[in-house]
Design a protein around this motif. Structure first.
Motif, short mmCIF file in Angstrom:
data_model
loop_
_atom_site.label_atom_id
_atom_site.label_comp_id
_atom_site.label_asym_id
_atom_site.label_seq_id
_atom_site.Cartn_x
_atom_site.Cartn_y
_atom_site.Cartn_z
N LEU A 111 -42.66 -0.07 14.41
CA LEU A 111 -43.04 -0.10 15.87
C LEU A 111 -43.71 1.08 16.19
N LYS A 112 -44.93 0.70 17.14
CA LYS A 112 -45.57 1.99 17.77
C LYS A 112 -45.93 1.62 19.03
N LEU A 113 -45.98 2.89 19.77
CA LEU A 113 -46.14 2.53 21.31
C LEU A 113 -47.55 3.27 21.33
N VAL A 114 -48.47 2.69 22.33
CA VAL A 114 -49.71 3.17 22.76
C VAL A 114 -49.83 2.91 24.26
N ILE A 115 -50.17 4.30 24.95
CA ILE A 115 -50.15 4.03 26.40
C ILE A 115 -51.66 4.22 26.81
N GLU A 116 -52.12 3.45 27.64
CA GLU A 116 -53.67 3.86 28.12
C GLU A 116 -53.42 4.02 29.64
N THR A 117 -53.57 5.26 30.15
CA THR A 117 -53.20 5.38 31.70
C THR A 117 -54.30 5.23 32.22
N GLU A 118 -55.58 5.05 31.80
CA GLU A 118 -56.92 4.75 32.61
C GLU A 118 -57.44 3.62 31.88
N ARG A 119 -58.54 3.01 32.62
CA ARG A 119 -59.39 2.08 31.96
C ARG A 119 -60.25 2.55 30.80
N GLU A 120 -60.48 2.04 29.91
CA GLU A 120 -61.27 2.40 28.80
C GLU A 120 -62.77 2.46 29.33
N ARG B 133 -59.54 13.04 19.15
CA ARG B 133 -59.12 12.19 18.09
C ARG B 133 -60.27 12.14 16.74
N LEU B 134 -61.60 12.73 17.38
CA LEU B 134 -62.40 13.20 16.20
C LEU B 134 -62.10 14.06 15.21
N LEU B 135 -61.05 15.00 15.55
CA LEU B 135 -60.40 15.85 14.70
C LEU B 135 -59.56 15.11 13.64
N ASP B 136 -58.68 14.10 14.11
CA ASP B 136 -58.02 13.46 13.23
C ASP B 136 -57.50 12.15 14.23
N ASP B 137 -57.70 10.80 13.52
CA ASP B 137 -57.45 9.65 14.43
C ASP B 137 -56.26 9.45 14.84
N GLY B 138 -55.12 10.33 14.16
CA GLY B 138 -53.73 10.12 14.16
C GLY B 138 -53.13 10.99 15.45
N LEU B 139 -54.28 11.61 16.00
CA LEU B 139 -53.71 12.65 17.04
C LEU B 139 -53.62 11.83 18.43
N GLU B 140 -52.36 12.15 19.25
CA GLU B 140 -52.27 11.31 20.68
C GLU B 140 -51.77 12.40 21.72
N LEU B 141 -51.90 12.08 22.89
CA LEU B 141 -51.31 13.00 23.91
C LEU B 141 -49.87 13.18 23.92
N GLU B 142 -49.33 14.41 23.78
CA GLU B 142 -48.00 14.99 23.95
C GLU B 142 -47.76 15.13 25.53
N PRO C 217 -46.67 7.37 32.61
CA PRO C 217 -46.49 7.33 31.16
C PRO C 217 -45.36 8.19 30.56
N GLU C 218 -44.70 9.17 31.18
CA GLU C 218 -43.60 9.93 30.74
C GLU C 218 -42.19 8.88 30.98
N THR C 219 -42.27 7.93 31.90
CA THR C 219 -41.08 7.15 32.10
C THR C 219 -41.19 6.09 30.83
N VAL C 220 -42.43 5.46 30.72
CA VAL C 220 -42.41 4.53 29.48
C VAL C 220 -42.08 5.29 28.30
N ARG C 221 -42.41 6.42 27.95
CA ARG C 221 -42.20 6.91 26.78
C ARG C 221 -40.77 7.33 26.65
N ALA C 222 -40.09 7.69 27.53
CA ALA C 222 -38.73 8.15 27.55
C ALA C 222 -37.80 6.85 27.39
N GLU C 223 -38.33 5.56 28.17
CA GLU C 223 -37.45 4.47 27.82
C GLU C 223 -37.63 3.85 26.40
#
Length: 316
Positions: A61-70, A248-257, A39-45
């Motif tokens: 444009l927005k990027l969403v990375i899902e590293t595991e199955r839902e 994300r229950l705190l705020d649905d705009g939060l994502e992993l850093e 995921p780090e390589t994906v986001r860096a690129e």
């Protein structure tokens, strides 16, 4: 797209998304599911490609990375193996600060301090990794010997924890691009509502930590405001993933850093011991972390002076 294997494929997908955004108004999102590259390589690129696009396009444009199955509950963040040096150090800090003890059968209490069996029971691991962790702490001068497990929390620093390999695993969350930014105070208020006995059951693994709890424990502590929201997640040794949708229950705009060194408005410290230590420090019923986790959060915030004051006040 699923199973992304190279940055070249990612660039092609970004270009296709940008072309689509030229002819369709509104936001455009690229979903990268279970990529083969990190995921780090994906986001860096992604961050490398975006500047070459027209501002009117890249802003949508927005990027969403899902590293595991839902998995029903949400997006899972993989967890590394337990760091027993941290787990042992954490419990020894607790024993020094407030006499944190291990609940046992029939309501008996076995103090963790000075007891290898107590540490083994609390963490849930075998004797070997616990003894190795204690030996590393002894060799670093944090404890005197394997027989005397006392330590001075005031002498600890983030640099010491890093040098001995006893840093906790933390998950940091930022606001995604375009999201409305909530203040730390607003996030704290939301967290307090979610940390009640009648709150969502999945939040039962979380407790409040950091500066708000430190201020409640020691009112005279030199702290102004809440620089970020600190939470502790008690997930157990066998758990291999954390459900990021809980945050994300705190705020649905939060994502992993993905950058562990980047500042973040929400930081979750992952505890892998079997024994869970939570408490209530105010009448409102907010579930809070024990002082050992609060002290470690202060160190992670770079507030070592306040951490020393906090430890001394609790030990008086």
């Amino acid at each position: 797209m699923k199973g992304l294997r190279s940055t070249r494929d990612l660039r092609a997908e970004v270009l296709e998304l940008a072309v689509s955004a030229l002819t369709h108004p509104g936001p455009a999102q690229l979903d990268v599911v279970a990529p083969v590259i990190s995921p780090e390589t994906v986001r860096a690129e992604w961050n490398r490609v975006l500047p070459v696009l027209a501002p009117a396009v890249r802003g949508r444009l927005k990027l969403v990375i899902e590293t595991e199955r839902e998995r029903g509950a949400g997006l899972l963040v993989p967890l590394g193996r337990p760091n027993y040096r941290h787990e042992v150090l954490r419990l020894l800090i607790g024993a020094s600060l407030d006499g944190t003890a291990l609940p046992q059968a029939a309501g008996e209490i076995a103090p963790v301090s000075g007891s290898q069996p107590g540490l083994i029971k609390a963490i849930g691991a075998s004797q070997t990794p616990i003894r190795k962790a204690l030996a590393a702490l002894r060799d670093a001068g944090i404890i005197e010997s394997l027989r005397r497990l006392d330590l001075s929390p005031e002498e600890l620093s983030l640099e010491t924890l890093g040098r001995v390999g006893a840093l906790p695993q933390t998950l940091r969350f930022r606001f995604e691009r375009g999201a409305q930014i909530r203040s730390p105070a607003a996030l704290l208020a939301r967290a307090q509502a979610l940390l009640q006995a009648d709150a969502p059951p999945d939040w039962g693994v979380l407790s409040l930590s950091g500066t708000p709890v430190a201020q409640r424990d020691v009112p005279g502590l030199d702290l102004i405001g809440t620089p970020r929201l600190d939470l502790v997640a008690q997930v157990g040794r066998q758990c291999d993933a954390f459900d990021a949708d809980l945050v994300r229950l705190l705020d649905d705009g939060l994502e992993l850093e993905p950058n562990v060194l980047a500042p973040a408005p929400v930081v979750v410290t992952v505890v892998r011991a079997d024994a869970s230590f939570t408490r209530q420090t105010t009448p409102d019923g907010t579930r809070c972390a024990y002082p050992m986790d609060v002290l470690l959060a202060l160190l992670d915030l770079g507030l070592r002076g306040q951490a020393i004051h906090y430890a001394r006040a609790l030990r008086q």
